[in-house]
Write a protein that holds these residues in place. Structure first.
Motif, PDB file in Angstrom:
ATOM      1  N   ARG A 119       0.847  -1.184   0.000  1.00  0.00           N
ATOM      2  CA  ARG A 119       0.000   0.000   0.000  1.00  0.00           C
ATOM      3  C   ARG A 119       0.887   1.240   0.000  1.00  0.00           C
ATOM      4  N   PRO A 120       0.489   2.281  -0.719  1.00  0.00           N
ATOM      5  CA  PRO A 120       1.324   3.472  -0.827  1.00  0.00           C
ATOM      6  C   PRO A 120       1.431   4.230   0.493  1.00  0.00           C
ATOM      7  N   VAL A 121       2.613   4.753   0.755  1.00  0.00           N
ATOM      8  CA  VAL A 121       2.837   5.703   1.841  1.00  0.00           C
ATOM      9  C   VAL A 121       2.931   7.107   1.251  1.00  0.00           C
ATOM     10  N   GLY A 122       3.743   7.260   0.205  1.00  0.00           N
ATOM     11  CA  GLY A 122       3.826   8.557  -0.458  1.00  0.00           C
ATOM     12  C   GLY A 122       4.946   8.612  -1.468  1.00  0.00           C
ATOM     13  N   LYS A 123       4.802   9.536  -2.391  1.00  0.00           N
ATOM     14  CA  LYS A 123       5.815   9.758  -3.415  1.00  0.00           C
ATOM     15  C   LYS A 123       6.855  10.732  -2.863  1.00  0.00           C
ATOM     16  N   ILE A 124       8.145  10.413  -3.051  1.00  0.00           N
ATOM     17  CA  ILE A 124       9.226  11.290  -2.597  1.00  0.00           C
ATOM     18  C   ILE A 124       9.577  12.303  -3.673  1.00  0.00           C
ATOM     19  N   GLY A 125       9.898  11.801  -4.864  1.00  0.00           N
ATOM     20  CA  GLY A 125      10.342  12.700  -5.919  1.00  0.00           C
ATOM     21  C   GLY A 125       9.798  12.325  -7.277  1.00  0.00           C
ATOM     22  N   ASN A 250       7.401  10.916 -17.143  1.00  0.00           N
ATOM     23  CA  ASN A 250       8.061  11.304 -15.889  1.00  0.00           C
ATOM     24  C   ASN A 250       8.241  10.101 -14.975  1.00  0.00           C
ATOM     25  N   GLY A 251       9.436   9.968 -14.429  1.00  0.00           N
ATOM     26  CA  GLY A 251       9.715   8.922 -13.462  1.00  0.00           C
ATOM     27  C   GLY A 251       9.377   9.373 -12.048  1.00  0.00           C
ATOM     28  N   TRP A 252       9.562   8.491 -11.080  1.00  0.00           N
ATOM     29  CA  TRP A 252       9.216   8.803  -9.689  1.00  0.00           C
ATOM     30  C   TRP A 252       9.872   7.783  -8.761  1.00  0.00           C
ATOM     31  N   ASN A 253       9.841   8.069  -7.477  1.00  0.00           N
ATOM     32  CA  ASN A 253      10.163   7.086  -6.441  1.00  0.00           C
ATOM     33  C   ASN A 253       9.352   7.418  -5.196  1.00  0.00           C
ATOM     34  N   GLY A 254       9.203   6.455  -4.304  1.00  0.00           N
ATOM     35  CA  GLY A 254       8.374   6.691  -3.122  1.00  0.00           C
ATOM     36  C   GLY A 254       8.534   5.593  -2.097  1.00  0.00           C
ATOM     37  N   ILE A 265      -0.909   3.792  11.135  1.00  0.00           N
ATOM     38  CA  ILE A 265       0.545   3.724  10.939  1.00  0.00           C
ATOM     39  C   ILE A 265       0.928   4.309   9.589  1.00  0.00           C
ATOM     40  N   VAL A 266       0.170   3.974   8.549  1.00  0.00           N
ATOM     41  CA  VAL A 266       0.434   4.556   7.236  1.00  0.00           C
ATOM     42  C   VAL A 266       0.289   6.070   7.297  1.00  0.00           C
ATOM     43  N   ALA A 267      -0.733   6.532   8.001  1.00  0.00           N
ATOM     44  CA  ALA A 267      -0.952   7.974   8.122  1.00  0.00           C
ATOM     45  C   ALA A 267       0.208   8.645   8.854  1.00  0.00           C
ATOM     46  N   GLY A 302      -0.659   6.245  -5.181  1.00  0.00           N
ATOM     47  CA  GLY A 302      -1.582   5.243  -5.696  1.00  0.00           C
ATOM     48  C   GLY A 302      -2.045   5.559  -7.107  1.00  0.00           C
ATOM     49  N   GLU A 303      -2.350   6.815  -7.378  1.00  0.00           N
ATOM     50  CA  GLU A 303      -2.767   7.221  -8.711  1.00  0.00           C
ATOM     51  C   GLU A 303      -1.622   7.075  -9.705  1.00  0.00           C
TER      52      GLU A 303
END
Length: 325
Positions: A119-125, A250-254, A265-267, A302-303
């Motif tokens: 499950r996603p936590v968040g995108k860094i860059g 565009n690339g990404w990491n997270g 906990i995810v929050a 997630g998107e």
């Protein structure tokens, strides 16, 4: 019989009442020990540099450090699998990138299911990939590269971080759009590929973390995959403005956590990441390596995952690409 059954029900209910507060207390006290992050690339790669940029402010917010564990290979599958098999308590995360969504699109049966098992936590860059070449090739523009490739069919080699990676698929998109042939050479990470390109052992690569090497002259940047001039490298033109209209990626990491990780906990993790990404130093550090800060939220990542997989599947089908097991 009735008394025994009633006693069992009461005992079971009581156990549930005891267990539930214990779980709530564990979540409320999170974290009370270091948080391990499975890094699927070698040290020094672009994604790892992004993680390092947010690690200290996240430590300050959480009260516990992020500990990096490197597990390379399998286009990131090994690191993600290890994280997914860990207890879903927030103490083991993974650092995926577009390489993982592209691999799932390329090998749906063999690849790790990042959507179904994490499950996603968040995108860094977020990064525009750069079309980069070895200085030994002595080309200065995309047009020159295409002319050289057409005059020397099959002689250009291009690097990626593995079969089915985003670097692989974007390079194939470029070759198709430009009408050229190049030989694919997979590497275990961008750092190794860039090193060989600087030494003239590989000719071309689409890289997410190329900015430092470009600025020191070790490799040459010809264009970016962003729709407009990329803020971190404003003098490098977009491919869409160099004779390949509509060429954008565009690339990404997270950060991701095991699927069953509780919402609180995810929050907590996401809030620490989002807070870190708002700090001026973090934003500056990310831009120094060619990334724009993400929002650090689960919804954003997630998107991104859903969009990536749909777009990569379309590319693979259109190009009829095949990948080794």
């Amino acid at each position: 019989m009735g008394t025994t059954r009633r006693s069992f029900i009461v005992a079971t209910a009581s156990a549930g009442l005891v267990a539930a507060p214990a779980a709530v207390r564990a979540q409320a006290g999170f974290p009370d020990k270091p948080i391990k992050v499975m890094v699927p690339t070698v040290a020094g790669g672009a994604a790892e540099q992004c993680l390092r940029a947010v690690a200290e402010p996240m430590r300050q917010a959480l009260g516990q450090p992020l500990v990096f564990e490197y597990l390379t290979g399998g286009t990131g599958n090994i690191a993600l699998q290890r994280a997914a098999q860990s207890p879903p308590d927030g103490y083991t995360l993974a650092l995926p990138s577009a390489a993982n969504s592209s691999n799932l699109a390329a090998r749906p049966r063999q690849a790790f299911d990042i959507v179904g098992e994490m499950r996603p936590v968040g995108k860094i860059g977020v990064a525009a990939m750069m079309l980069t070449v070895s200085p030994a090739l002595n080309v200065k523009t995309t047009e020159e590269l295409i002319r050289y490739a057409k005059a020397n069919p099959g002689k250009l080699s291009y690097a990626s971080i593995g079969y089915g990676s985003s670097q692989h698929l974007v390079a194939e998109m470029f070759a198709a759009a430009a009408g050229i042939d190049m030989v694919h050479v997979p590497y275990r990470g961008e750092a190794a590929a860039a090193l060989d390109m600087a030494g003239g052992r590989i000719h071309v690569a689409f890289l997410a973390g190329a900015k430092p090497l470009v600025e020191t002259g070790k490799i040459q940047a010809l264009a970016t995959t962003n729709a407009e001039n990329w803020p971190s490298m404003p003098t490098v033109p977009p491919l869409s403005q160099t004779g390949l209209p509509g060429f954008v990626y565009n690339g990404w990491n997270g950060l991701v956590a095991p699927k069953a990780t509780p919402d609180p906990i995810v929050a907590r993790l996401s809030a620490a990441l989002a807070g870190a990404l708002k700090e001026p130093k973090v934003r500056s550090d990310l831009r120094m390596i060619g990334f724009e800060p993400g929002a650090g939220t689960p919804d954003e990542l997630g998107e991104q995952l859903r969009s990536d997989i749909a777009n990569f599947r379309k590319i693979i089908a259109e190009r009829n690409l095949k990948f080794p097991d």
